[in-house]
Design an enzyme around this catalytic site. Sequence first.
Site, mmCIF file in Angstrom:
data_model
loop_
_atom_site.group_PDB
_atom_site.id
_atom_site.type_symbol
_atom_site.label_atom_id
_atom_site.label_comp_id
_atom_site.label_asym_id
_atom_site.label_seq_id
_atom_site.Cartn_x
_atom_site.Cartn_y
_atom_site.Cartn_z
ATOM 1 N N HIS A 1 0.666 -1.153 -0.257
ATOM 2 C CA HIS A 1 -0.289 0.123 -0.260
ATOM 3 C C HIS A 1 1.050 1.373 0.407
ATOM 4 C CE1 HIS A 1 -3.129 3.112 1.262
ATOM 5 N NE2 HIS A 1 -4.144 1.956 0.956
ATOM 6 N N ASP B 1 -8.075 -5.400 -0.004
ATOM 7 C CA ASP B 1 -8.465 -5.844 -1.637
ATOM 8 C C ASP B 1 -8.197 -6.959 -0.862
ATOM 9 O OD1 ASP B 1 -10.013 -3.536 -2.715
ATOM 10 O OD2 ASP B 1 -7.086 -2.995 -3.183
HETATM 11 C C1 LIG Z 1 0.227 -0.187 -4.052
HETATM 12 C C2 LIG Z 1 0.961 -0.338 -4.126
HETATM 13 C C3 LIG Z 1 0.611 0.386 -5.910
HETATM 14 C C4 LIG Z 1 1.400 0.166 -3.419
HETATM 15 O O1 LIG Z 1 2.797 1.461 -4.511
HETATM 16 P P1 LIG Z 1 3.866 1.807 -4.175
HETATM 17 O O2 LIG Z 1 4.092 2.444 -2.748
HETATM 18 O O3 LIG Z 1 4.575 2.788 -4.990
HETATM 19 O O4 LIG Z 1 4.899 0.706 -3.277
HETATM 20 P P2 LIG Z 1 6.376 0.676 -4.419
HETATM 21 O O5 LIG Z 1 5.858 0.290 -5.517
HETATM 22 O O6 LIG Z 1 7.199 1.655 -4.575
HETATM 23 O O7 LIG Z 1 6.434 -0.618 -3.768
HETATM 24 C C5 LIG Z 1 8.227 -1.157 -2.785
HETATM 25 C C6 LIG Z 1 8.729 -2.463 -3.956
HETATM 26 O O8 LIG Z 1 7.967 -3.427 -3.070
HETATM 27 C C7 LIG Z 1 7.584 -3.586 -4.209
HETATM 28 N N1 LIG Z 1 5.833 -4.372 -3.898
HETATM 29 C C8 LIG Z 1 5.239 -3.499 -3.707
HETATM 30 N N2 LIG Z 1 3.956 -3.690 -4.160
HETATM 31 C C9 LIG Z 1 3.882 -5.097 -4.234
HETATM 32 C C10 LIG Z 1 3.766 -6.214 -4.804
HETATM 33 N N3 LIG Z 1 2.449 -6.353 -4.425
HETATM 34 N N4 LIG Z 1 3.911 -7.422 -5.199
HETATM 35 C C11 LIG Z 1 5.416 -7.405 -5.425
HETATM 36 N N5 LIG Z 1 6.079 -7.029 -5.404
HETATM 37 C C12 LIG Z 1 5.562 -5.635 -4.344
HETATM 38 C C13 LIG Z 1 8.373 -3.079 -5.188
HETATM 39 O O9 LIG Z 1 8.538 -4.135 -6.153
HETATM 40 C C14 LIG Z 1 9.573 -2.491 -4.454
HETATM 41 O O10 LIG Z 1 10.396 -3.423 -4.689
HETATM 42 P P3 LIG Z 1 11.606 -2.947 -4.944
HETATM 43 O O11 LIG Z 1 12.661 -1.944 -3.825
HETATM 44 O O12 LIG Z 1 12.379 -3.456 -4.976
HETATM 45 O O13 LIG Z 1 12.128 -2.393 -6.941
HETATM 46 C C15 LIG Z 1 1.682 -1.449 -4.351
HETATM 47 O O14 LIG Z 1 2.197 -1.591 -3.674
HETATM 48 C C16 LIG Z 1 0.945 -2.420 -5.873
HETATM 49 O O15 LIG Z 1 0.708 -2.993 -6.746
HETATM 50 N N6 LIG Z 1 0.100 -3.268 -4.527
HETATM 51 C C17 LIG Z 1 -0.508 -4.469 -5.411
HETATM 52 C C18 LIG Z 1 -1.809 -3.696 -6.018
HETATM 53 C C19 LIG Z 1 -2.584 -3.230 -4.856
HETATM 54 O O16 LIG Z 1 -3.257 -4.389 -4.145
HETATM 55 N N7 LIG Z 1 -3.750 -2.445 -5.015
HETATM 56 C C20 LIG Z 1 -4.399 -2.020 -4.061
HETATM 57 C C21 LIG Z 1 -4.493 -1.091 -2.973
HETATM 58 S S1 LIG Z 1 -5.300 -0.985 -1.423
#
Ligand SMILES: CC(C)(COP(=O)(O)OP(=O)(O)OC[C@H]1O[C@@H](n2cnc3c(N)ncnc32)[C@H](O)[C@@H]1OP(=O)(O)O)[C@@H](O)C(=O)NCCC(=O)NCCS
Length: 494
Positions: free
Chosen positions: A337, A393
Site C-alpha cells: 500500500h 482488497d
Molecule cells: C499498492 C501499491 C501500488 C503501492 O505502491 P508503492 O507505494 O509505489 O510501492 P513501491 O512500488 O515503491 O514498492 C516498494 C517495493 O515493494 C515491491 N512491491 C510493492 N508491492 C508489491 C506487490 N504487490 N508485489 C510484489 N512486490 C511489490 C516493489 O517492487 C518495490 O520493490 P523494490 O524496492 O525492490 O523495487 C503496490 O504495493 C501494488 O502494486 N500492490 C498491488 C496492487 C494492490 O493490491 N493495490 C490495492 C491497494 S489498496
Amino acid sequence: MGLPGDKNAAPQESLTVKDNRTGKVYTIPIADNSIQATAFKVVKAPFKKGERPENETDKGLRIADKGYLNTAVMRSEITYIDGEAGVLRYRGYPIEQLALHSNHLETAYLLLYGSLPTKDQAALFEKEVLHHGVMHSDAEQFFRSFRYDAHPMAILTSAFAYLGSYYAEANPSLQGQTLFTKGSPESLANMDKQILRLIGKATTMAAMAYRVRQGRAFVTPPTGLSYTGSFLYQLDHSGQENYVPNPILEKALDVLFLLHADHELNASSTTVLQTGSSLVDPYSAVAAGCASLYGPLHGGANEAVIRMLISIGKPENVPAFLEAVKRREKVLSGFGHRVYKTSDPRSFIVRKTADEVFKVTGKDELLETAMALHEAAMKDEYFTSRRLAPNVDFWSGLIYRAMGFPLDFFPVLFAVPRVVGWLAHWRQMMLQEGGVKIWRPRQIYVGEGIREYVPVEERVAVVGSKKTPSPIVHSGITKRTMLASFKGKTLSKL
Ligand SMILES: CC(C)(COP(=O)(O)OP(=O)(O)OC[C@H]1O[C@@H](n2cnc3c(N)ncnc32)[C@H](O)[C@@H]1OP(=O)(O)O)[C@@H](O)C(=O)NCCC(=O)NCCS
C-alpha cells in the site's frame, strides 16, 4: 539560526532557504508542519546563458510533485491515516470501533457532519436516504440503452452524470456559482438534499446496472429494510413473497460498506475535489470520481486478487507463484500500500467478516490458496523486508465471490459506499473558509520553443514510434467490404 534573544533570528516555525544561484536567503513560514508552495514564487533568479525561457526562472521557483507524493491540497477534518502505525480513523473514531459498533449510514452521517448522530438524528437520516432511493421511471430507458455486456462501472459512472440532468436546482451553472458555497440555511438545505439523493440512489442505480445485464425487470426500492438490505433486495428479488435478504450477508455487506466509505485523499476523492473545484454540480463531480475509481490501480484491485488466485489454482502452486513475483514477472495483488507500511487495519476486519460470510455461503474454493499465499508471503524475507502486508482488497474479493457477485461488479461494490466519502470531502470543500479556489496545477514545459508555421509543401515528414498516428485495424469492416468498390475504386484503395 541565531542565538536565543537574537532579534534577527528567523522564527523557529520557519524554514531558511538559500538560493545558491543568487546567494539570497528566504524565510518560509511553517504552519501545521507544512509550507506554502506559493511562498517559493518569490525565489527568482536571472536566466543562465542559453537557458530556455519556458523555464520561467525569472518568475519564481516551481514545486514539482508528479503523483502528489508530498503535496497537501486540503485542510481536512474528516479522515486520518497513520500508515506507519496502521491506523485509520473517521472523524477521530478508530475504524475498528466503528466496524464493531456502528453501521454504514450512521458512519456516513459521522463522515459528512462530523459527529455521531443521536438515535433520532440517525433515524431521520436513514429515512431520508431510503426515501431518496426511488428513481424516475424514465431512468429505465437510460439503463436499457446499454449493451447487454456493458461493464457495470461504465453504466454507474454514466448514471451519476445522467442523474444530475434531473435537478436544475442543484446546478450552479443555472442557479449561480455561489449555490453551494454561501453557507446560508437555504444553500445548506439544497446541498444536503443532493447528498441524500446521491447516497439513496447509488444503491438503486448499482442494482439497475446489475439487473439490466441479466435482462431482469427493475425493482422499486422496498420499505422497512436497511440500506444494504434494500440493496440486496433490489439486486436479487424476483417476485417471491415476503422476500428478505439473508441477515448475515446484509450485515457483512454493511461492514464492508463502512470500511470503504472513506480513505482520505485517494485518487477518486481527489478527482471529485478537482472536478468540484470548477463549481460544477455534485452529480458531475461524483461521476468523475466514479470514473477514477474504475481504474485497476484503485477500485479494481479486489478483482485482480481473484484473477490472481484463479491463475494460481491450488495451494501447492503458491511457492512457484511467489518465485515468479520475486523475479518480477508477476505482482502479488492485494499486498502492499502507498500509505500503510506495516498493516492495513481494514484487512483484519475484512478477514473476520469473511469467516462470518463463509459460515452461510460455504467456503470459497480459493480460500485455501489465499491462506497459503498469505502465510508464505508473510514468512518470506522478500516481502517482509519490503514491508508488504495484505491490504483491504486481499480478502474482500473472496467475500464478494462467495456472495455470488460477478468479478466486474466488485468495483461497483466499492463505488457505492465511497459516494459517502466523495460527498463528505466535496461538502467540506464547498464550505471551507475563504471559499473554493479552482484547482489548476502547474506544469514544467519541456516541449519545443517557439516555431514558425511551415507550409505543407515545405514540410519534411516526421516519423517514428509515438510521433505519428498508429495504423488502425477496422474491426467492423470485413474483407468483403474492402473488396467492394465505390465510384470504381475498391475501398482498400481509398
Ligand atoms: C499498492 C501499491 C501500488 C503501492 O505502491 P508503492 O507505494 O509505489 O510501492 P513501491 O512500488 O515503491 O514498492 C516498494 C517495493 O515493494 C515491491 N512491491 C510493492 N508491492 C508489491 C506487490 N504487490 N508485489 C510484489 N512486490 C511489490 C516493489 O517492487 C518495490 O520493490 P523494490 O524496492 O525492490 O523495487 C503496490 O504495493 C501494488 O502494486 N500492490 C498491488 C496492487 C494492490 O493490491 N493495490 C490495492 C491497494 S489498496
